[in-house]
Design a protein around this motif. Structure first.
Motif, PDB file in Angstrom:
ATOM      1  N   GLU A  48      98.962   9.297  88.117  1.00 48.97           N
ATOM      2  CA  GLU A  48      99.731   8.504  89.081  1.00 48.97           C
ATOM      3  C   GLU A  48     101.195   8.926  89.096  1.00 48.97           C
ATOM      4  O   GLU A  48     101.762   9.297  88.070  1.00 48.97           O
ATOM      5  N   PHE A  49     101.819   8.835  90.271  1.00 45.65           N
ATOM      6  CA  PHE A  49     103.242   9.132  90.424  1.00 45.65           C
ATOM      7  C   PHE A  49     103.952   7.815  90.692  1.00 45.65           C
ATOM      8  O   PHE A  49     103.798   7.211  91.753  1.00 45.65           O
ATOM      9  N   VAL A  50     104.749   7.357  89.720  1.00 42.57           N
ATOM     10  CA  VAL A  50     105.468   6.090  89.821  1.00 42.57           C
ATOM     11  C   VAL A  50     106.962   6.367  89.842  1.00 42.57           C
ATOM     12  O   VAL A  50     107.481   7.113  89.002  1.00 42.57           O
ATOM     13  N   CYS A  51     107.660   5.762  90.803  1.00 42.85           N
ATOM     14  CA  CYS A  51     109.115   5.873  90.882  1.00 42.85           C
ATOM     15  C   CYS A  51     109.744   4.576  90.405  1.00 42.85           C
ATOM     16  O   CYS A  51     109.376   3.493  90.876  1.00 42.85           O
ATOM     17  N   LEU A  52     110.679   4.681  89.472  1.00 39.28           N
ATOM     18  CA  LEU A  52     111.450   3.535  88.994  1.00 39.28           C
ATOM     19  C   LEU A  52     112.761   3.482  89.760  1.00 39.28           C
ATOM     20  O   LEU A  52     113.513   4.454  89.785  1.00 39.28           O
ATOM     21  N   LEU A  53     113.016   2.338  90.356  1.00 35.46           N
ATOM     22  CA  LEU A  53     114.163   2.177  91.236  1.00 35.46           C
ATOM     23  C   LEU A  53     114.985   0.991  90.769  1.00 35.46           C
ATOM     24  O   LEU A  53     114.449  -0.001  90.272  1.00 35.46           O
ATOM     25  N   GLY A  54     116.296   1.094  90.938  1.00 35.27           N
ATOM     26  CA  GLY A  54     117.152  -0.023  90.588  1.00 35.27           C
ATOM     27  C   GLY A  54     118.603   0.378  90.646  1.00 35.27           C
ATOM     28  O   GLY A  54     118.943   1.563  90.766  1.00 35.27           O
ATOM     29  N   ALA A  55     119.479  -0.600  90.550  1.00 34.00           N
ATOM     30  CA  ALA A  55     120.910  -0.336  90.588  1.00 34.00           C
ATOM     31  C   ALA A  55     121.340   0.399  89.330  1.00 34.00           C
ATOM     32  O   ALA A  55     120.647   0.398  88.311  1.00 34.00           O
ATOM     33  N   SER A  56     122.506   1.028  89.390  1.00 32.56           N
ATOM     34  CA  SER A  56     123.051   1.704  88.210  1.00 32.56           C
ATOM     35  C   SER A  56     123.199   0.703  87.066  1.00 32.56           C
ATOM     36  O   SER A  56     123.649  -0.427  87.269  1.00 32.56           O
ATOM     37  N   VAL A 221     106.252   2.353  93.965  1.00 36.12           N
ATOM     38  CA  VAL A 221     107.667   2.167  93.675  1.00 36.12           C
ATOM     39  C   VAL A 221     107.820   0.869  92.900  1.00 36.12           C
ATOM     40  O   VAL A 221     107.321  -0.177  93.336  1.00 36.12           O
ATOM     41  N   VAL A 222     108.501   0.945  91.762  1.00 34.84           N
ATOM     42  CA  VAL A 222     108.704  -0.212  90.898  1.00 34.84           C
ATOM     43  C   VAL A 222     110.192  -0.514  90.852  1.00 34.84           C
ATOM     44  O   VAL A 222     111.002   0.345  90.486  1.00 34.84           O
ATOM     45  N   LEU A 223     110.556  -1.723  91.256  1.00 35.37           N
ATOM     46  CA  LEU A 223     111.960  -2.135  91.294  1.00 35.37           C
ATOM     47  C   LEU A 223     112.297  -2.929  90.037  1.00 35.37           C
ATOM     48  O   LEU A 223     111.620  -3.904  89.705  1.00 35.37           O
ATOM     49  N   LEU A 224     113.372  -2.498  89.367  1.00 34.35           N
ATOM     50  CA  LEU A 224     113.876  -3.223  88.209  1.00 34.35           C
ATOM     51  C   LEU A 224     115.049  -4.092  88.627  1.00 34.35           C
ATOM     52  O   LEU A 224     115.839  -3.718  89.499  1.00 34.35           O
ATOM     53  N   SER A 225     115.176  -5.238  87.980  1.00 33.53           N
ATOM     54  CA  SER A 225     116.314  -6.114  88.219  1.00 33.53           C
ATOM     55  C   SER A 225     117.566  -5.486  87.622  1.00 33.53           C
ATOM     56  O   SER A 225     117.506  -4.534  86.836  1.00 33.53           O
ATOM     57  N   SER A 226     118.720  -6.030  87.991  1.00 30.20           N
ATOM     58  CA  SER A 226     119.950  -5.640  87.317  1.00 30.20           C
ATOM     59  C   SER A 226     119.885  -6.108  85.871  1.00 30.20           C
ATOM     60  O   SER A 226     119.064  -6.957  85.506  1.00 30.20           O
ATOM     61  N   ARG A 227     120.760  -5.540  85.050  1.00 36.54           N
ATOM     62  CA  ARG A 227     120.702  -5.790  83.603  1.00 36.54           C
ATOM     63  C   ARG A 227     120.695  -7.268  83.269  1.00 36.54           C
ATOM     64  O   ARG A 227     121.505  -8.020  83.818  1.00 36.54           O
ATOM     65  N   ILE A 260     120.828  -6.961  93.558  1.00 41.29           N
ATOM     66  CA  ILE A 260     122.204  -6.674  93.153  1.00 41.29           C
ATOM     67  C   ILE A 260     123.124  -7.876  93.427  1.00 41.29           C
ATOM     68  O   ILE A 260     123.953  -8.251  92.599  1.00 41.29           O
ATOM     69  N   SER A 261     122.938  -8.510  94.579  1.00 38.14           N
ATOM     70  CA  SER A 261     123.772  -9.654  94.942  1.00 38.14           C
ATOM     71  C   SER A 261     123.553 -10.834  94.016  1.00 38.14           C
ATOM     72  O   SER A 261     124.499 -11.520  93.612  1.00 38.14           O
ATOM     73  N   SER A 262     122.301 -11.075  93.654  1.00 45.06           N
ATOM     74  CA  SER A 262     121.994 -12.206  92.765  1.00 45.06           C
ATOM     75  C   SER A 262     122.603 -11.985  91.396  1.00 45.06           C
ATOM     76  O   SER A 262     123.066 -12.924  90.721  1.00 45.06           O
TER      77      SER A 262
END
Length: 266
Positions: A48-56, A221-227, A260-262
């Protein structure tokens, strides 16, 4: 480059290339402690090809380093069904005194592969990344895109198993490998990566902050929350039509802005 795994924190999986269960990572102690990841659950299937996405700063690279064995989780478990995951970084990180072929051959030599076999394998991998004619050149003689192709071939040399490991799913970990390249070269290498990945059957975890890149490359595509980072949403993006791809990019961008806003409002 190959990471040595700590068996006390990384355990074998059976039906996944890698599985993270309740993974936390905190750096430092006391008032100076920074929690990078908090309760990450993630499965990646073989191939599987999984992309991890999220803010810096959301912990994408930290998560990759944990899977690679470069860091240990503070809590939780990582179940790995690959004895040798390979990491590809933002920079090619090639040995400047070695030729392109010698850089690709290095992990094979460290793994104890016989000389004749590793030379054959190196040639096959350079051909796979369309660099069969530059094996004798050193990194400073290559363009940035060509150096990243060499780095990809080296990662594949490390990730694709032979002998007793041949039955194990292969795992390729990629940390924004195209971010330093110009737009045209990046576009070409994205296409090349998909071609190479589909021909090898390796699982891939690709870290990016670029939504369009994530949708183009990933099956998921997997979205991570901000820290502290945790999985907040996933999208299946395999085989989308151009119109659906564009709509999905819009949806994910909107969700990313909300995350990001939250965080900024907290």
């Amino acid at each position: 480059m190959t990471a040595t795994l700590d068996e006390s924190t990384v355990r074998p999986a059976t039906d996944h290339a890698v599985r993270l269960s309740g993974v936390h990572k905190t750096f430092g102690q006391g008032e100076r402690a920074v929690t990078a990841l908090a309760g990450v659950d993630l499965d990646v299937a073989p191939g599987e090809f999984v992309c991890l996405l999220g803010a810096s700063g959301c912990g994408k690279t930290t998560l990759l380093n944990l899977v690679a064995g470069l860091e240990k989780p503070t809590a939780g478990e990582i179940y790995l069904n690959s004895s040798r995951p390979a990491v590809m970084f933002q920079e090619a990180a090639l040995m400047p005194w070695l030729t392109a072929a010698a850089n690709v051959e290095l992990p094979l030599r460290l793994a104890g592969i016989p000389r004749t076999e590793r030379r054959t394998r190196t040639g096959e991998l350079l051909e796979l990344v369309r660099l069969s004619g530059v094996g004798g050149k050193r990194p400073h003689e290559l363009s940035g895109g060509m150096r990243q192709r060499v780095a990809l071939a080296r990662a594949l040399a490390s990730a694709l198993h032979t002998g007793k490991d041949a039955s194990l799913p292969s795992l390729l970990l990629m940390d924004e490998p195209f971010s330093a390249l110009d737009a045209i070269t990046r576009d070409v290498l994205q296409s090349e990566l998909l071609r190479v990945w589909s021909s090898t059957g390796a699982a891939a975890v690709f870290v990016t902050h670029d939504v369009r890149e994530a949708v183009r490359l990933g099956q998921r595509v997997v979205l991570l929350s901000s820290r502290p980072g945790r999985v907040v949403q996933e999208w299946w993006v395999r085989n989308l039509s151009p119109a659906d791809e564009e709509a999905t990019v819009t949806v994910i961008n909107q969700r990313l802005r909300e995350v990001i806003s939250s965080h900024a409002a907290a």
